[in-house]
Enzyme design. Structure first.
Site, PDB file in Angstrom:
ATOM      1  CB  CYS A   1      -1.002   0.000   1.150  1.00  0.00           C
ATOM      2  SG  CYS A   1      -0.296  -0.010   2.799  1.00  0.00           S
TER       3      CYS A   1
ATOM      4  CG  HIS B   1      -5.531  -0.537   2.143  1.00  0.00           C
ATOM      5  ND1 HIS B   1      -5.324   0.813   2.365  1.00  0.00           N
ATOM      6  CD2 HIS B   1      -4.483  -1.187   2.700  1.00  0.00           C
ATOM      7  CE1 HIS B   1      -4.186   0.962   3.034  1.00  0.00           C
ATOM      8  NE2 HIS B   1      -3.664  -0.223   3.264  1.00  0.00           N
TER       9      HIS B   1
ATOM     10  CG  ASP C   1      -8.194   2.787   1.303  1.00  0.00           C
ATOM     11  OD1 ASP C   1      -7.071   2.251   1.256  1.00  0.00           O
ATOM     12  OD2 ASP C   1      -9.071   2.457   2.121  1.00  0.00           O
TER      13      ASP C   1
END
Length: 463
Positions: free
Chosen positions: A115, A351, A349
């Site tokens: 990430c 993820h 994000d």
């Protein structure tokens, strides 16, 4: 035989963990992000205010800003649609699965560990967008994305586990991805400038493709990371990623990238002469133009936890036209911070596990590289370790930016020393600095490696 058996066990373990992470990150909950109608929203140097705008399901309530932002030169817009279009136009880079195997490992996905590399990619992508497209550019098809359909494209592993469900949903999902974009203009009606922008839009995304040949793809970044002791599957902190990005840009061979360089601050210090030297370095035999520079500054916003005294400074940084975002996050998770409203940060994000996209094919699908809706997080939850990024097209831009940021650092600092500083001269003029020649040979100099021990608690523990 024992070594062979161990290798087989490691491969099986790697495949099991990959399958688990692919499942874990392949589902995205439909959660709405609420914005205040009475407070301005800042996104990478642009300001939006929705007070006089029409109804919008994700907006409601709240306060106005204090005097700290009255001197910031930002473009103000009152249109929610313009904000959405601007946000969606930013390049979104997430976990992927089923991409070509990473050299020296059995990994075909970065789920669960990549990430911070992805947030670093997003920051660099924004810098390249400023360089090739300009801050005013927006993706013409941005509003054709359905923000309510915020699930990621379902991962291959989950498809196999839920085949019957996927079959029933396929008929609903495919028209959204393959739609003819009735609200958008036909590509045939695009003018030359729009066609040029579309070429660069795709080219920038292709540089971040998940293949060994992509200049800033995961495979290349991991190769550069090996020089600082990192391998595929390891966790990476924002300071290390800054140096990896610098090396990746230095070694990029695409002629289009020869006009861009990256500078990483040393010991929270930006040495102005070093930056200008990089900008004025030889471009090619037929050009005398200076290079644009992306400046990366690894900092800590406190000790074990983020010091809320730095909130106004972070807001100020994200309000600057030079800002290309922040590689940061909260403990255990890295996010790409691109804006804020009130005391909440707006972020993208990484993820979400999406399927591999072959960016080498003509007209590859773009939808999965653009985030349909923003997320917000309280500043108090932010991990103190982060890397701040700026883009300056010319030497004059750098000098102007350094003056503006220095004033902001002084006015926002309640401590004796600011978070970082701009100083005149070269790093070699100071005893504790590493030599530029040494840095050319290694990803990190010995002095930088010693300094980075200070950042030992900064690394994100990725689960």
């Amino acid at each position: 035989m024992e070594a062979t058996g161990t290798d087989e066990v490691e491969k099986i373990k790697s495949k099991f963990m990959s399958a688990w992470h692919n499942m874990k990150y392949s589902w995205v909950l439909k959660t709405k992000t609420y914005f205040s109608r009475n407070s301005p929203v800042f996104l990478l140097g642009k300001c939006y205010h929705f007070k006089t705008d029409g109804m919008y399901t994700a907006l409601n309530s709240l306060q106005s800003y204090g005097p700290n932002f009255d001197k910031i030169n930002t473009e103000i817009s009152g249109n929610v649609e313009e904000f959405r279009k601007d946000f969606i136009s930013r390049i979104w880079l997430t976990y992927r699965e089923e991409f070509p195997q990473i050299k020296g490992s059995a990994l075909t996905t970065d789920c669960g560990w990549g990430c911070t590399l992805r947030t670093g990619q997003m920051l660099l992508a924004q810098g390249l967008m400023l360089h090739f497209l300009g801050r005013a550019w927006v993706w013409p098809e941005a509003l054709d994305m359905d923000s309510s359909d915020s699930e990621s494209w379902t991962a291959h592993t989950v498809k196999k586990l839920t085949a019957s469900l996927e079959a029933s949903l396929a008929a609903e999902r495919e028209p959204k991805v393959l739609s003819s974009h009735p609200r958008g203009r036909s590509k045939r009606s695009w003018d030359d400038n729009e066609r040029r922008n579309e070429v660069y839009h795709r080219k920038i995304i292709s540089w971040f493709g998940d293949s060994p040949l992509a200049a800033f793809g995961l495979h290349q970044l991991i190769e550069h990371g090996k020089k600082s002791g990192k391998i595929a599957g390891d966790w990476y902190g924002p300071a290390v990623v800054a140096h990896i990005l610098r090396k990746a840009v230095e070694e990029a061979r695409d002629p289009e990238l020869q006009g861009v360089t990256v500078y990483v601050a040393q010991d929270c210090t930006v040495y102005s002469s070093d930056v200008i030297d990089r900008q004025c370095s030889f471009v090619d035999s037929g050009k005398a133009d200076t290079k644009a520079v992306i400046i990366l500054v690894p900092v800590r916003l406190g000790g074990e936890r983020t010091n809320t005294d730095y909130l106004e400074f972070v807001k100020g940084i994200l309000s600057l036209e030079y800002c290309v975002g922040i590689i940061g996050g909260k403990p255990k998770q890295s996010y790409y911070f691109a804006g804020f409203q009130d005391d909440s940060l707006i972020y993208m994000d990484p993820h979400y596990c999406q399927s591999f996209v072959d960016v080498s094919i003509k007209d590859f699908p773009l939808e999965s590289f653009h985030c349909p809706s923003p997320k917000k997080m309280s500043f108090k939850k932010m991990d103190p370790s982060c890397t701040i990024g700026f883009y300056c097209r010319t030497v004059q831009d750098f000098e102007k930016a350094s003056e503006e940021i220095t004033k902001m650092l002084k006015s926002s600092s309640k401590e004796k020393y600011p978070l970082f500083t701009f100083v005149k001269g070269h790093s070699r003029d100071y005893d504790f600095a590493s030599s530029p020649l040494h840095e050319e040979r290694n990803l990190l100099s010995e002095d930088e490696k010693k300094r980075l021990k200070r950042f030992s608690t900064e690394e994100f523990v990725l689960l």
